[in-house]
Design a protein around this motif. Structure first.
Motif, PDB file in Angstrom:
ATOM      1  N   UNK A   1       0.829  -1.206   0.000  1.00  0.00           N
ATOM      2  CA  UNK A   1       0.000   0.000   0.000  1.00  0.00           C
ATOM      3  C   UNK A   1       0.865   1.258   0.000  1.00  0.00           C
ATOM      4  N   UNK A   2       1.922   1.255   0.800  1.00  0.00           N
ATOM      5  CA  UNK A   2       2.817   2.409   0.846  1.00  0.00           C
ATOM      6  C   UNK A   2       3.503   2.618  -0.499  1.00  0.00           C
ATOM      7  N   UNK A   3       3.988   1.521  -1.102  1.00  0.00           N
ATOM      8  CA  UNK A   3       4.632   1.632  -2.413  1.00  0.00           C
ATOM      9  C   UNK A   3       3.667   2.097  -3.485  1.00  0.00           C
ATOM     10  N   UNK A   4       2.449   1.573  -3.449  1.00  0.00           N
ATOM     11  CA  UNK A   4       1.426   1.980  -4.423  1.00  0.00           C
ATOM     12  C   UNK A   4       1.132   3.472  -4.308  1.00  0.00           C
ATOM     13  N   UNK A   5       0.978   3.972  -3.087  1.00  0.00           N
ATOM     14  CA  UNK A   5       0.652   5.386  -2.898  1.00  0.00           C
ATOM     15  C   UNK A   5       1.783   6.292  -3.357  1.00  0.00           C
ATOM     16  N   UNK A   6       3.014   5.867  -3.104  1.00  0.00           N
ATOM     17  CA  UNK A   6       4.158   6.659  -3.564  1.00  0.00           C
ATOM     18  C   UNK A   6       4.189   6.692  -5.092  1.00  0.00           C
ATOM     19  N   UNK A   7       3.933   5.547  -5.724  1.00  0.00           N
ATOM     20  CA  UNK A   7       3.908   5.499  -7.189  1.00  0.00           C
ATOM     21  C   UNK A   7       2.806   6.395  -7.747  1.00  0.00           C
ATOM     22  N   UNK A   8       1.659   6.429  -7.076  1.00  0.00           N
ATOM     23  CA  UNK A   8       0.567   7.298  -7.530  1.00  0.00           C
ATOM     24  C   UNK A   8       0.940   8.766  -7.371  1.00  0.00           C
ATOM     25  N   UNK A   9       1.651   9.090  -6.299  1.00  0.00           N
ATOM     26  CA  UNK A   9       2.089  10.473  -6.096  1.00  0.00           C
ATOM     27  C   UNK A   9       3.044  10.907  -7.208  1.00  0.00           C
ATOM     28  N   UNK A  10       3.924  10.017  -7.600  1.00  0.00           N
ATOM     29  CA  UNK A  10       4.913  10.360  -8.614  1.00  0.00           C
ATOM     30  C   UNK A  10       4.294  10.514 -10.003  1.00  0.00           C
TER      31      UNK A  10
ATOM     32  N   UNK B   1      -6.121  12.088  -4.241  1.00  0.00           N
ATOM     33  CA  UNK B   1      -6.903  11.767  -3.047  1.00  0.00           C
ATOM     34  C   UNK B   1      -7.819  10.576  -3.297  1.00  0.00           C
ATOM     35  N   UNK B   2      -8.430  10.522  -4.481  1.00  0.00           N
ATOM     36  CA  UNK B   2      -9.353   9.435  -4.799  1.00  0.00           C
ATOM     37  C   UNK B   2      -8.608   8.110  -4.926  1.00  0.00           C
ATOM     38  N   UNK B   3      -7.516   8.099  -5.700  1.00  0.00           N
ATOM     39  CA  UNK B   3      -6.830   6.832  -6.005  1.00  0.00           C
ATOM     40  C   UNK B   3      -6.027   6.306  -4.824  1.00  0.00           C
ATOM     41  N   UNK B   4      -5.812   7.120  -3.808  1.00  0.00           N
ATOM     42  CA  UNK B   4      -5.132   6.638  -2.605  1.00  0.00           C
ATOM     43  C   UNK B   4      -6.105   6.365  -1.461  1.00  0.00           C
ATOM     44  N   UNK B   5      -7.226   7.092  -1.419  1.00  0.00           N
ATOM     45  CA  UNK B   5      -8.191   6.906  -0.339  1.00  0.00           C
ATOM     46  C   UNK B   5      -8.855   5.536  -0.431  1.00  0.00           C
ATOM     47  N   UNK B   6      -9.217   5.114  -1.639  1.00  0.00           N
ATOM     48  CA  UNK B   6      -9.914   3.835  -1.807  1.00  0.00           C
ATOM     49  C   UNK B   6      -9.055   2.662  -1.319  1.00  0.00           C
ATOM     50  N   UNK B   7      -7.785   2.526  -1.754  1.00  0.00           N
ATOM     51  CA  UNK B   7      -6.954   1.429  -1.219  1.00  0.00           C
ATOM     52  C   UNK B   7      -6.700   1.550   0.282  1.00  0.00           C
ATOM     53  N   UNK B   8      -6.627   2.779   0.815  1.00  0.00           N
ATOM     54  CA  UNK B   8      -6.407   2.957   2.250  1.00  0.00           C
ATOM     55  C   UNK B   8      -7.582   2.401   3.050  1.00  0.00           C
ATOM     56  N   UNK B   9      -8.794   2.735   2.614  1.00  0.00           N
ATOM     57  CA  UNK B   9      -9.999   2.209   3.274  1.00  0.00           C
ATOM     58  C   UNK B   9     -10.042   0.686   3.152  1.00  0.00           C
TER      59      UNK B   9
END
Length: 380
Positions: free
Chosen positions: A174-183, A192-200
């Motif tokens: 999850x952490x790696x995915x969110x960093x990749x989405x940020x980049x 916010x949308x593409x990181x909030x859904x996996x976080x929940x």
């Protein structure tokens, strides 16, 4: 323009494949520390694994073969197959996790003859490497963005955390995915949308493990001999080591999982604080040289692959060291290249082979347009 022979020799020198000898040398030294640790364990009789040194040497030898093969391979050919690789990983994990037995509280072990591969561990970095070559979500409309958020973010977490019963690997992915989405973000709203859904989703998949996680957190915050045994014994071993340790192959029956989770404190116990400090410095320099490659490699896909490997190894090195000193909870994680790790060494050495392959071709690939603000991915 000058002599054709001189120009030809100059261009050949500029664009010929190169090997990063500094990373290779440091990898060799760190790996030898692991061999020394295995010998100490064998001599002292501290491990339940018979012939630990021979097993570790064999696993490392196979891993080196993988490293050499990947180093010789043109990594750019992987990019066009990133979507297929990601789908295949999802399919393989679903099949293996559903049908594999539970081992040490975790599912996902694939038996290949005498070897057993931890698919959860392998898949985390492979998923992230595949993400680096897939079409960025920022290039999609909102409907496809949400669909791919479930496909790339939620489904892997469902398999890793809920089906595979591993919160640790789920958090790392999850952490790696969110960093990749940020980049590769388009704007803050989309991020916010593409990181909030996996976080929940991760929080939901973690709920069955809540009571265990709460208990381990309380053990970490209030370590008492009875409820934080591994943490206390690790800290005791380090405190009693002194600057030069208790000597080669000294026995410390209190340390559990000495071939993996507790190997670093055991090495300090044997060889002292000075040896532990040198090991930490070597690891820091090793990671520092990988950071340098981010600035030396200009091709965006190669940079993102290096970033994934750097992210993965930073966690893999930092957590076992910090947990040995009591700064993080004890989890099932050994130092890359040093701990026994079994077939995990194949993945670790293969990842370094990929980094060396990217560096090898850094002068052979035309520089792509690159935004210094983030590691943007080129269109697939």
């Amino acid at each position: 323009m000058g002599s054709p022979d001189v120009i030809g020799k100059s261009m050949n020198e500029t664009h010929k494949p190169v090997l990063n000898w500094r990373i290779t040398l440091l990898l060799t030294i760190i790996s030898l520390i692991g061999i020394v640790g295995a010998v100490c364990i064998d001599v002292s009789g501290s491990s339940r694994i018979p012939d630990l040194t021979a097993r570790k040497t064999l696993q490392m030898g196979i891993g080196i073969i993988f490293l050499v093969c990947i180093y010789s391979f043109d990594y750019q050919k992987l990019k066009k197959y990133s979507d297929q690789i990601f789908f295949l990983l999802l399919f393989m994990n679903a099949f293996i996790l559903i049908n594999s037995p539970m081992i040490n509280g975790v599912k996902g072990y694939l038996a290949l003859g005498p070897f057993s591969i931890n698919m959860l561990y392998s898949s985390v970095i492979l998923f992230l490497l595949a993400l680096a070559g897939m079409k960025p979500i920022k290039e999609m409309n909102w409907i496809y963005s949400i669909l791919h958020t479930f496909y790339r973010g939620v489904f892997p977490l469902l398999l890793i955390t809920y089906v595979g019963n591993s919160v640790l690997y789920g958090v790392i992915y999850a952490a790696g995915y969110m960093v990749m989405m940020w980049l590769t973000k388009r704007d803050v709203k989309q991020l916010a949308i593409v990181t909030m859904i996996p976080t929940v989703a991760l929080l939901y998949f973690t709920m069955p493990h809540f009571s265990i996680l709460k208990e381990r957190f309380m053990q970490f915050m209030q370590p008492i001999e009875d409820n934080a045994y591994l943490q206390m014994k690790s800290m005791e071993a380090i405190q009693s080591a002194g600057w030069f340790g208790q000597g080669f192959a000294s026995s410390n029956p209190g340390l559990g999982y000495v071939q993996s989770d507790s190997l670093f404190p055991y090495l300090i116990y044997c060889f002292g604080w000075f040896f532990g400090l040198i090991t930490i410095v070597l690891i820091g320099v090793f990671l520092g040289y990988i950071v340098q490659l981010l600035f030396q490699v200009k091709e965006s896909y190669g940079r993102q692959l290096i970033f994934v490997v750097l992210f993965f190894f930073t966690i893999r090195f930092a957590w076992p060291i910090l947990m040995s000193f009591g700064f993080l909870p004890f989890v099932g994680m050994e130092l890359p290249f040093i701990g026994y790790g079994g077939t995990n060494q194949w993945i670790d050495l293969s990842a370094i082979g990929l980094v060396l392959s990217i560096y090898r071709r850094k002068n052979m690939i035309p520089t792509a347009t690159f935004s210094s603000s983030h590691l943007s991915s080129s269109k697939s």
